[in-house]
Design a protein around this motif. Structure first.
Motif, PDB file in Angstrom:
ATOM      1  N   HIS A  52      40.050  36.588  54.865  1.00 54.92           N
ATOM      2  CA  HIS A  52      41.338  36.647  55.538  1.00 54.92           C
ATOM      3  C   HIS A  52      42.276  37.477  54.675  1.00 54.92           C
ATOM      4  CE1 HIS A  52      44.587  35.609  58.024  1.00 54.92           C
ATOM      5  NE2 HIS A  52      44.870  34.397  57.595  1.00 54.92           N
ATOM      6  N   TYR A  53      43.152  38.269  55.298  1.00 57.09           N
ATOM      7  CA  TYR A  53      44.058  39.016  54.427  1.00 57.09           C
ATOM      8  C   TYR A  53      44.963  38.035  53.704  1.00 57.09           C
ATOM      9  CZ  TYR A  53      47.587  39.150  58.249  1.00 57.09           C
ATOM     10  OH  TYR A  53      48.468  38.844  59.236  1.00 57.09           O
ATOM     11  N   GLY A  54      45.127  38.285  52.396  1.00 58.38           N
ATOM     12  CA  GLY A  54      45.880  37.347  51.592  1.00 58.38           C
ATOM     13  C   GLY A  54      45.047  36.212  51.020  1.00 58.38           C
ATOM     14  N   SER A  55      43.725  36.242  51.229  1.00 57.64           N
ATOM     15  CA  SER A  55      42.901  35.165  50.673  1.00 57.64           C
ATOM     16  C   SER A  55      42.632  35.393  49.186  1.00 57.64           C
ATOM     17  CB  SER A  55      41.570  35.065  51.432  1.00 57.64           C
ATOM     18  OG  SER A  55      40.887  36.300  51.370  1.00 57.64           O
ATOM     19  N   GLY A  56      42.878  36.600  48.713  1.00 54.09           N
ATOM     20  CA  GLY A  56      42.664  36.903  47.300  1.00 54.09           C
ATOM     21  C   GLY A  56      41.468  37.810  47.058  1.00 54.09           C
ATOM     22  N   LYS A  57      41.100  38.591  48.057  1.00 57.20           N
ATOM     23  CA  LYS A  57      39.928  39.474  47.930  1.00 57.20           C
ATOM     24  C   LYS A  57      40.081  40.482  46.793  1.00 57.20           C
ATOM     25  CE  LYS A  57      40.497  41.064  52.005  1.00 57.20           C
ATOM     26  NZ  LYS A  57      41.678  40.237  52.265  1.00 57.20           N
ATOM     27  N   SER A  58      41.252  41.125  46.745  1.00 58.17           N
ATOM     28  CA  SER A  58      41.442  42.156  45.725  1.00 58.17           C
ATOM     29  C   SER A  58      41.422  41.551  44.336  1.00 58.17           C
ATOM     30  CB  SER A  58      42.767  42.894  45.957  1.00 58.17           C
ATOM     31  OG  SER A  58      42.710  43.558  47.185  1.00 58.17           O
ATOM     32  N   ASN A  59      41.999  40.360  44.196  1.00 56.76           N
ATOM     33  CA  ASN A  59      42.002  39.723  42.884  1.00 56.76           C
ATOM     34  C   ASN A  59      40.581  39.332  42.468  1.00 56.76           C
ATOM     35  OD1 ASN A  59      43.827  38.884  40.737  1.00 56.76           O
ATOM     36  ND2 ASN A  59      43.000  36.849  41.147  1.00 56.76           N
ATOM     37  N   ILE A  60      39.775  38.852  43.411  1.00 60.33           N
ATOM     38  CA  ILE A  60      38.385  38.502  43.118  1.00 60.33           C
ATOM     39  C   ILE A  60      37.597  39.768  42.753  1.00 60.33           C
ATOM     40  CG2 ILE A  60      36.219  37.662  44.156  1.00 60.33           C
ATOM     41  CD1 ILE A  60      38.066  35.364  43.605  1.00 60.33           C
ATOM     42  N   SER A  61      37.766  40.810  43.549  1.00 58.25           N
ATOM     43  CA  SER A  61      37.061  42.070  43.273  1.00 58.25           C
ATOM     44  C   SER A  61      37.397  42.572  41.876  1.00 58.25           C
ATOM     45  CB  SER A  61      37.462  43.158  44.274  1.00 58.25           C
ATOM     46  OG  SER A  61      37.223  42.724  45.583  1.00 58.25           O
ATOM     47  N   THR A  62      38.688  42.494  41.534  1.00 55.05           N
ATOM     48  CA  THR A  62      39.128  42.982  40.228  1.00 55.05           C
ATOM     49  C   THR A  62      38.529  42.134  39.109  1.00 55.05           C
ATOM     50  OG1 THR A  62      41.167  43.710  41.284  1.00 55.05           O
ATOM     51  CG2 THR A  62      41.184  43.610  38.897  1.00 55.05           C
ATOM     52  N   ASN A  63      38.497  40.825  39.290  1.00 51.21           N
ATOM     53  CA  ASN A  63      37.883  39.949  38.290  1.00 51.21           C
ATOM     54  C   ASN A  63      36.402  40.262  38.096  1.00 51.21           C
ATOM     55  OD1 ASN A  63      39.340  37.347  37.030  1.00 51.21           O
ATOM     56  ND2 ASN A  63      40.369  37.896  38.935  1.00 51.21           N
ATOM     57  N   LEU A  64      35.685  40.400  39.217  1.00 60.32           N
ATOM     58  CA  LEU A  64      34.244  40.682  39.118  1.00 60.32           C
ATOM     59  C   LEU A  64      34.011  42.003  38.395  1.00 60.32           C
ATOM     60  CD1 LEU A  64      32.969  39.580  42.667  1.00 60.32           C
ATOM     61  CD2 LEU A  64      32.780  38.322  40.514  1.00 60.32           C
ATOM     62  N   ALA A  65      34.843  42.993  38.712  1.00 53.05           N
ATOM     63  CA  ALA A  65      34.678  44.312  38.098  1.00 53.05           C
ATOM     64  C   ALA A  65      34.973  44.263  36.598  1.00 53.05           C
ATOM     65  CB  ALA A  65      35.608  45.314  38.783  1.00 53.05           C
ATOM     66  N   MET A  66      36.052  43.577  36.240  1.00 56.33           N
ATOM     67  CA  MET A  66      36.434  43.508  34.822  1.00 56.33           C
ATOM     68  C   MET A  66      35.369  42.763  34.010  1.00 56.33           C
ATOM     69  SD  MET A  66      39.325  45.129  34.302  1.00 56.33           S
ATOM     70  CE  MET A  66      40.289  44.430  32.950  1.00 56.33           C
ATOM     71  N   GLU A  67      34.826  41.683  34.594  1.00 55.33           N
ATOM     72  CA  GLU A  67      33.787  40.922  33.892  1.00 55.33           C
ATOM     73  C   GLU A  67      32.526  41.757  33.703  1.00 55.33           C
ATOM     74  OE1 GLU A  67      32.825  37.256  35.899  1.00 55.33           O
ATOM     75  OE2 GLU A  67      34.941  36.691  35.821  1.00 55.33           O
ATOM     76  N   ALA A  68      32.121  42.442  34.783  1.00 56.20           N
ATOM     77  CA  ALA A  68      30.904  43.246  34.698  1.00 56.20           C
ATOM     78  C   ALA A  68      31.076  44.357  33.678  1.00 56.20           C
ATOM     79  CB  ALA A  68      30.568  43.812  36.078  1.00 56.20           C
ATOM     80  N   ALA A  69      32.258  44.980  33.678  1.00 53.99           N
ATOM     81  CA  ALA A  69      32.514  46.062  32.721  1.00 53.99           C
ATOM     82  C   ALA A  69      32.499  45.525  31.301  1.00 53.99           C
ATOM     83  CB  ALA A  69      33.851  46.731  33.044  1.00 53.99           C
ATOM     84  N   ALA A  70      33.073  44.316  31.115  1.00 53.37           N
ATOM     85  CA  ALA A  70      33.112  43.720  29.772  1.00 53.37           C
ATOM     86  C   ALA A  70      31.706  43.419  29.256  1.00 53.37           C
ATOM     87  CB  ALA A  70      33.953  42.443  29.797  1.00 53.37           C
ATOM     88  N   SER A  71      30.769  43.142  30.183  1.00 49.83           N
ATOM     89  CA  SER A  71      29.407  42.857  29.731  1.00 49.83           C
ATOM     90  C   SER A  71      28.578  44.148  29.636  1.00 49.83           C
ATOM     91  CB  SER A  71      28.736  41.846  30.677  1.00 49.83           C
ATOM     92  OG  SER A  71      28.475  42.473  31.918  1.00 49.83           O
ATOM     93  N   GLY A  72      29.242  45.269  29.698  1.00 50.06           N
ATOM     94  CA  GLY A  72      28.576  46.545  29.444  1.00 50.06           C
ATOM     95  C   GLY A  72      27.989  47.219  30.671  1.00 50.06           C
ATOM     96  N   LYS A  73      28.256  46.674  31.861  1.00 50.24           N
ATOM     97  CA  LYS A  73      27.683  47.282  33.063  1.00 50.24           C
ATOM     98  C   LYS A  73      28.531  48.466  33.530  1.00 50.24           C
ATOM     99  CE  LYS A  73      25.427  43.193  35.063  1.00 50.24           C
ATOM    100  NZ  LYS A  73      25.854  41.996  34.315  1.00 50.24           N
ATOM    101  N   LYS A  74      27.862  49.395  34.171  1.00 54.86           N
ATOM    102  CA  LYS A  74      28.574  50.514  34.798  1.00 54.86           C
ATOM    103  C   LYS A  74      29.011  50.038  36.188  1.00 54.86           C
ATOM    104  CE  LYS A  74      27.824  55.361  36.191  1.00 54.86           C
ATOM    105  NZ  LYS A  74      28.287  55.211  37.578  1.00 54.86           N
ATOM    106  N   VAL A  75      30.294  50.051  36.434  1.00 50.99           N
ATOM    107  CA  VAL A  75      30.815  49.480  37.687  1.00 50.99           C
ATOM    108  C   VAL A  75      31.665  50.493  38.455  1.00 50.99           C
ATOM    109  CG1 VAL A  75      32.033  47.530  38.727  1.00 50.99           C
ATOM    110  CG2 VAL A  75      31.073  47.307  36.436  1.00 50.99           C
TER     111      VAL A  75
END
Lengths: 347, 217
Positions: free
Chosen positions: B10-33
């Motif tokens: 749903h818009y406003g459910s927090g999709k962008s914030n979740i996407s950003t968290n997943l991306a930052m975590e993956a990048a921190a663990s050395g993955k190319k994202v």
């Protein structure tokens, strides 16, 4: 909820039974929400063929005494201005929402407050005013829409919620108050069918003699005097001992509050004055809030449209400076703080 | 983490914030994202806002050409399928509701080829006005699937009240999430809690709040 949705939900809870609109960014979610929910609430949602049609549908619906609303964003409000003048000239209550974007012209879709002049001074031809409310949070959008319907009915005149794209698109938690819509006696004027039982009620803004027209306008202005006396509202934040008072309304006030808090942490005596009603302008309130101040700063998402109202309100007794961004650019707390310091804001 | 992660809701459910968290975590663990901002609905408050932070963290961001400009045109000038086939991991942040998922439908055939290497997470927020009831959240999920012509693989419970979120807010969302999960027969990947609450409860995954008004950043 998103600001635009909250405006729509609040209107329905306030007893709005007719919504006529036309899509425009950044307010479209409002109409989309109405499209989904209005019919379930026993009301009418209609997407008109244009803004001009929508505002004239509001005129028609309001003529029958029902609560009616329309919403748009800056260029769409300009299109509605003729109809708004007719509504004011016909003494009809309604609520109009403007979720402002950058202008002039087609402008842009980013947030702006550059319709202050239009809303408070020039929304259509002729001698008239609208009640203009400026919310600064999603919760206040809810409260102000409910209040706007009541004041519109009380004074038989159009009321506007002047919001901006930032508020319309912003997500914040809200609580909806239990609203028991007040009953207003509209039996003396509403054109809701005479059923052969009474004279016709004629909703009209045309007068055949100048004297008759002059009288209606003068009577209306007597009403405006009462409104100026009774209906002003504002928030004062840390103004009691402030040397500089920063004036801001709407979303800009959120930015200014952050800047004021930061300045206070640095020991600078600064406060914020936030008009919640733009017309009538809170004259008494600003005079009181700026008693201790040596300077005033107006911060707006425009080229400084509120500055003259501040100067008039305080009778030019203190210097009024301005800082703003326009065209859809939002001022930052750091920029506002820098301006406060440049004005000599000190301990 | 699978090769492709699609985030809907749903818009406003927090999709962008979740996407950003997943991306930052993956990048921190050395993955190319790579993050694709596929939002064709929202004019502002979107992943494209995090351009600078992403580039500082080596995350590639691909956005519609006119995101955050004054041009209100939902034009996409990239091919998700081709991006997905290149090295590294892809996160797709889809626009809100079934309206936003229409853009995803354009790429459904190509994405389906990823089979088990594709995750599609449905983000829910119990406190969002139009998905307060589990049945409403379920209905919207199926509408998104119809528009995107793709099936979800799991649910993310991101129930929050923005800056008013407290421990009780997230704890009292667990039953709701469970009910949605049972109704649609999909697992819950995780339930979120803002790291700032320091809630020591292993039923939750701590997340950073990136999406908020800039005057609070």
């Amino acid at each position: 909820m998103k600001g635009n949705e909250a405006l729509a939900e609040a209107a329905m809870r306030a007893g709005c039974k007719c919504f006529f609109g036309y899509p425009i960014t950044p307010q479209t979610e409002l109409a989309a929400y109405m499209a989904k929910r209005m019919q379930k609430n026993g009301g009418v949602f209609l997407q008109a063929e244009s803004e001009i049609a929508a505002i004239n549908m509001v005129l028609g619906a309001a003529s029958t005494g029902v609560r009616a609303m329309t919403s748009s964003s800056s260029p769409g409000i300009s299109l509605k201005s003729e109809g708004i003048s007719y509504i004011a000239g016909s003494d009809l209550p309604c609520v109009i929402i403007n979720v402002e974007r950058g202008g002039p012209g087609l402008g842009g879709i980013q947030p702006s407050q550059a319709d202050y002049w239009q809303a408070t001074k020039g929304l259509g031809h002729g001698d008239f005013h609208l009640l203009v409310y400026a919310p600064a949070s999603v919760q206040e959008m809810v409260d102000m829409v409910i209040n706007a319907f009541d004041k519109a009915d009380t004074y038989r005149m159009p009321a506007m919620i002047l919001a901006d794209g930032l508020l319309g698109q912003m997500m914040e938690p809200v609580t909806f108050p239990e609203v028991e819509p007040k009953v207003y006696d509209k039996s003396s004027w509403a054109a809701d069918g005479h059923k052969g039982q009474r004279e016709h009620h004629i909703i009209n803004s045309l007068y055949l003699t100048p004297e008759a027209l002059e009288k209606t306008v003068v009577d209306r202005f007597a009403k405006y005097d009462i409104i100026k006396e009774k209906e002003t509202d504002a928030e004062c934040y840390l103004t009691d001992d402030a040397d500089i008072v920063v004036c801001a309304f709407g979303a800009t006030a959120r930015v200014v509050k952050s800047a004021v808090n930061e300045a206070r942490e640095q020991g600078i005596k600064v406060g914020m004055f936030r008009p919640k009603t733009l017309w009538p302008f809170p004259v008494k309130e600003i005079c009181k809030a700026t008693e201790s101040a040596s300077k005033i700063l107006s911060v707006e998402m425009s080229m400084g449209q509120m500055v003259d109202d501040i100067k008039l309100a305080i009778n030019c007794s203190k210097p009024v400076e301005f800082f703003g961004r326009t065209g859809g650019v939002i001022p930052t707390p750091a920029e506002v703080l820098a301006k406060i310091k440049a004005m000599g804001g000190n301990n | 983490m699978r090769k492709v992660t699609v985030i809907t809701g749903h818009y406003g459910s927090g999709k962008s914030n979740i996407s950003t968290n997943l991306a930052m975590e993956a990048a921190a663990s050395g993955k190319k994202v790579t993050v694709v901002d596929l939002d064709i609905v929202n004019p502002y408050f979107r992943t494209a806002d995090f351009k600078d932070m992403f580039s500082e963290n080596g995350i590639e961001l691909i956005t519609p050409s006119y995101a955050n400009t004054n041009l209100d045109i939902p034009a996409l000038n990239f091919d998700i399928e081709r991006i997905a086939k290149s090295d590294g991991y892809l996160i797709v942040d889809v626009g809100g509701d079934d309206d936003g998922a229409v853009a995803l439908g354009r790429f459904s055939a190509g994405l389906k080829e990823f089979g088990d290497e594709l995750d599609m997470f449905y983000v829910i927020n119990r406190y969002r006005y139009l998905t307060k009831e589990p049945s409403e959240a379920v209905e919207l999920m199926y509408n998104i699937e119809a528009a995107s012509r793709l099936k979800h693989t799991a649910i993310i419970n991101n129930s929050n009240l923005g800056c008013d979120t407290v421990a009780e807010t997230v704890i009292s969302s667990l039953d709701y999430a469970e009910e949605v999960s049972k109704s649609v027969n999909l697992p819950i990947v995780f339930s979120t809690v803002p790291n700032s609450l320091s809630l020591d409860d292993n039923r939750f995954k701590g997340i950073e709040i990136y999406v908020k008004p800039f005057w609070e950043r």
